[in-house]
Enzyme design. Structure first.
Site, PDB file in Angstrom:
ATOM      1  N   HIS A   1     -32.672  24.525  18.146  1.00 57.03           N
ATOM      2  CA  HIS A   1     -31.799  25.018  17.088  1.00 57.03           C
ATOM      3  C   HIS A   1     -32.643  25.735  16.042  1.00 57.03           C
ATOM      4  O   HIS A   1     -33.878  25.783  16.141  1.00 57.03           O
ATOM      5  CB  HIS A   1     -30.981  23.883  16.465  1.00 57.03           C
ATOM      6  CG  HIS A   1     -31.794  22.842  15.766  1.00 57.03           C
ATOM      7  ND1 HIS A   1     -32.671  22.000  16.423  1.00 57.03           N
ATOM      8  CD2 HIS A   1     -31.859  22.496  14.447  1.00 57.03           C
ATOM      9  CE1 HIS A   1     -33.237  21.182  15.550  1.00 57.03           C
ATOM     10  NE2 HIS A   1     -32.762  21.466  14.348  1.00 57.03           N
TER      11      HIS A   1
ATOM     12  N   ASP B   1     -32.783  17.065  17.276  1.00 57.03           N
ATOM     13  CA  ASP B   1     -31.810  16.735  16.235  1.00 57.03           C
ATOM     14  C   ASP B   1     -30.369  16.610  16.738  1.00 57.03           C
ATOM     15  O   ASP B   1     -29.722  17.597  17.078  1.00 57.03           O
ATOM     16  CB  ASP B   1     -31.869  17.803  15.155  1.00 57.03           C
ATOM     17  CG  ASP B   1     -33.242  17.875  14.507  1.00 57.03           C
ATOM     18  OD1 ASP B   1     -34.201  17.392  15.118  1.00 57.03           O
ATOM     19  OD2 ASP B   1     -33.348  18.431  13.408  1.00 57.03           O
TER      20      ASP B   1
ATOM     21  N   HIS C   1     -40.597  13.082  16.023  1.00 58.61           N
ATOM     22  CA  HIS C   1     -39.803  13.688  14.945  1.00 58.61           C
ATOM     23  C   HIS C   1     -39.497  12.642  13.874  1.00 58.61           C
ATOM     24  O   HIS C   1     -38.349  12.347  13.558  1.00 58.61           O
ATOM     25  CB  HIS C   1     -38.510  14.272  15.525  1.00 58.61           C
ATOM     26  CG  HIS C   1     -37.790  15.204  14.589  1.00 58.61           C
ATOM     27  ND1 HIS C   1     -36.825  14.771  13.706  1.00 58.61           N
ATOM     28  CD2 HIS C   1     -37.883  16.537  14.392  1.00 58.61           C
ATOM     29  CE1 HIS C   1     -36.351  15.795  13.024  1.00 58.61           C
ATOM     30  NE2 HIS C   1     -36.987  16.885  13.419  1.00 58.61           N
TER      31      HIS C   1
ATOM     32  N   HIS D   1     -25.122  18.230  15.995  1.00 54.05           N
ATOM     33  CA  HIS D   1     -25.963  18.365  14.815  1.00 54.05           C
ATOM     34  C   HIS D   1     -25.240  19.235  13.794  1.00 54.05           C
ATOM     35  O   HIS D   1     -24.145  19.746  14.053  1.00 54.05           O
ATOM     36  CB  HIS D   1     -27.316  18.964  15.214  1.00 54.05           C
ATOM     37  CG  HIS D   1     -28.378  18.829  14.172  1.00 54.05           C
ATOM     38  ND1 HIS D   1     -28.629  17.666  13.492  1.00 54.05           N
ATOM     39  CD2 HIS D   1     -29.285  19.737  13.691  1.00 54.05           C
ATOM     40  CE1 HIS D   1     -29.623  17.857  12.650  1.00 54.05           C
ATOM     41  NE2 HIS D   1     -30.036  19.105  12.734  1.00 54.05           N
TER      42      HIS D   1
ATOM     43  N   ASP E   1     -38.105  23.429  10.700  1.00 51.57           N
ATOM     44  CA  ASP E   1     -39.156  22.614  11.308  1.00 51.57           C
ATOM     45  C   ASP E   1     -39.179  22.735  12.825  1.00 51.57           C
ATOM     46  O   ASP E   1     -40.083  22.201  13.477  1.00 51.57           O
ATOM     47  CB  ASP E   1     -39.015  21.145  10.877  1.00 51.57           C
ATOM     48  CG  ASP E   1     -37.633  20.566  11.110  1.00 51.57           C
ATOM     49  OD1 ASP E   1     -36.641  21.308  10.966  1.00 51.57           O
ATOM     50  OD2 ASP E   1     -37.527  19.362  11.430  1.00 51.57           O
ATOM     51  N   HIS E   2     -38.215  23.444  13.405  1.00 48.28           N
ATOM     52  CA  HIS E   2     -38.158  23.626  14.852  1.00 48.28           C
ATOM     53  C   HIS E   2     -38.398  25.076  15.283  1.00 48.28           C
ATOM     54  O   HIS E   2     -38.436  25.345  16.481  1.00 48.28           O
ATOM     55  CB  HIS E   2     -36.799  23.171  15.381  1.00 48.28           C
ATOM     56  CG  HIS E   2     -36.554  21.709  15.198  1.00 48.28           C
ATOM     57  ND1 HIS E   2     -36.761  20.771  16.188  1.00 48.28           N
ATOM     58  CD2 HIS E   2     -36.144  21.012  14.103  1.00 48.28           C
ATOM     59  CE1 HIS E   2     -36.472  19.570  15.727  1.00 48.28           C
ATOM     60  NE2 HIS E   2     -36.100  19.688  14.467  1.00 48.28           N
TER      61      HIS E   2
ATOM     62  N   HIS F   1     -33.261  25.227  12.663  1.00 45.21           N
ATOM     63  CA  HIS F   1     -33.767  24.640  11.441  1.00 45.21           C
ATOM     64  C   HIS F   1     -35.273  24.892  11.398  1.00 45.21           C
ATOM     65  O   HIS F   1     -35.939  24.905  12.440  1.00 45.21           O
ATOM     66  CB  HIS F   1     -33.461  23.142  11.369  1.00 45.21           C
ATOM     67  CG  HIS F   1     -32.067  22.855  10.892  1.00 45.21           C
ATOM     68  ND1 HIS F   1     -31.396  21.683  11.177  1.00 45.21           N
ATOM     69  CD2 HIS F   1     -31.213  23.595  10.126  1.00 45.21           C
ATOM     70  CE1 HIS F   1     -30.191  21.709  10.619  1.00 45.21           C
ATOM     71  NE2 HIS F   1     -30.061  22.858   9.970  1.00 45.21           N
TER      72      HIS F   1
END
Length: 308
Positions: free
Chosen positions: A63, A208, A266, A141, A67-68, A65
């Site tokens: 996805h 997530d 994570h 999510h 941090d990914h 976000h």
């Protein structure tokens, strides 16, 4: 051909810590190198782990976000800087096409790499090849998120004792494997008579998400499950609110799905004792549990052996 192993590049969640970089996971699978969810700093982590840009054959984003995915610009540019000769396929949620375009062209650089975008629009296979089948399933999510599952087809392993019984050796073994049967002293020997089932290996990557049916579908029967456990169960309400899992929930999935090795990762920066994640998971899952640390290597468990 590389060994099948997971190289952990980062294990933090939204906020990195002194000991944990943002996300990043490279799965070596024969001639494939699947880089999952590269966050900030992933290039340096690759250097420390001995991973080259040329090792990457697929980029898989769950996805969009930060941090990914905020490591994507560096990875994309590094592919060109190092003049990676082979195509690299990029899988990501189709709803994030605009985000990927921004990440891919975040700044000026001389692009020479062959990066092929393969947006994921629905549940099901997203790629097939000698490695097996790469599948995706939609998770639960705050933004559209997909988990990934890699499945090697089942095959057969040759049994030396049975081959010897029929006097089959040398190049004739290969002939039998290719043809499915072989004439030996006037008799037809079928492949099944001298071999045993060899279950294919399976890997799943779940980030997530709240607990949902897709988590179980991805984890079903896998040898190695990499799964987020952002929270401990004492903070289960927070996990639900923010669309995440606890270590206990991840362990329950592993136990119910017959997972062989559970990799927890994570982690929220609120916890400073990683042993608590292992202890919580061990109450529900009696298989191998790894609380992931940056720069560790985790082998894919050896294939299950089915008696001849």
């Amino acid at each position: 051909m590389s060994p099948r192993e997971l190289i952990v590049l980062g294990t933090a969640s939204q906020v990195p810590t002194r000991r944990r970089n943002h996300n990043g996971y490279l799965l070596r699978w024969d001639d494939e190198g699947l880089l999952f969810d590269p966050g900030e700093g992933v290039q340096r982590q690759m250097l420390l782990a001995g991973v080259a840009a040329s090792d990457i054959t697929r980029l898989c984003l769950t996805h969009f976000h930060g941090d990914h995915c905020l490591g994507v610009p560096g990875i994309v540019q590094r592919l060109s800087l190092d003049r990676v000769a082979h195509p690299v396929h990029a899988h990501y949620p189709a709803s994030g096409r605009e985000f990927f375009a921004r990440l891919r062209h975040a700044c000026a650089f001389y692009e020479t790499a062959d990066l092929r975008e393969v947006p994921v629009e629905r549940d099901g296979p997203v790629a097939t090849g000698p490695f097996g089948v790469l599948e995706a399933r939609r998770l639960d999510h705050g933004v559209e998120s997909f988990g990934y599952r890699l499945v090697e087809p089942d095959g057969r392993r040759m049994v030396p004792e049975l081959l010897a019984r029929f006097g089959i050796s040398g190049p004739r073994v290969g002939q039998l494997q290719r043809a499915g049967s072989l004439e030996v002293d006037g008799r037809t020997v079928a492949l099944a008579e001298v071999s045993a089932p060899r279950p294919g290996q399976r890997f799943a990557f779940v980030m997530d998400t709240r607990l949902c049916d897709a988590v179980y579908a991805l984890a079903d029967g896998v040898d190695l499950l990499v799964i987020e456990s952002t929270f401990l169960d004492e903070d289960r309400a927070l996990a639900t609110d923010y669309g995440h899992l606890t270590a206990a929930q991840a362990a329950r999935v592993a136990a119910e799905c017959g997972v062989r090795c559970l990799v927890l990762t994570h982690f929220s920066q609120r916890y400073d004792d990683p042993t608590r994640f292992h202890a919580e998971a061990a109450e529900l899952f009696d298989g191998d549990i790894v609380v992931a640390e940056d720069l560790t290597r985790i082998p894919v468990p050896a294939r299950r052996i089915v008696p001849a």
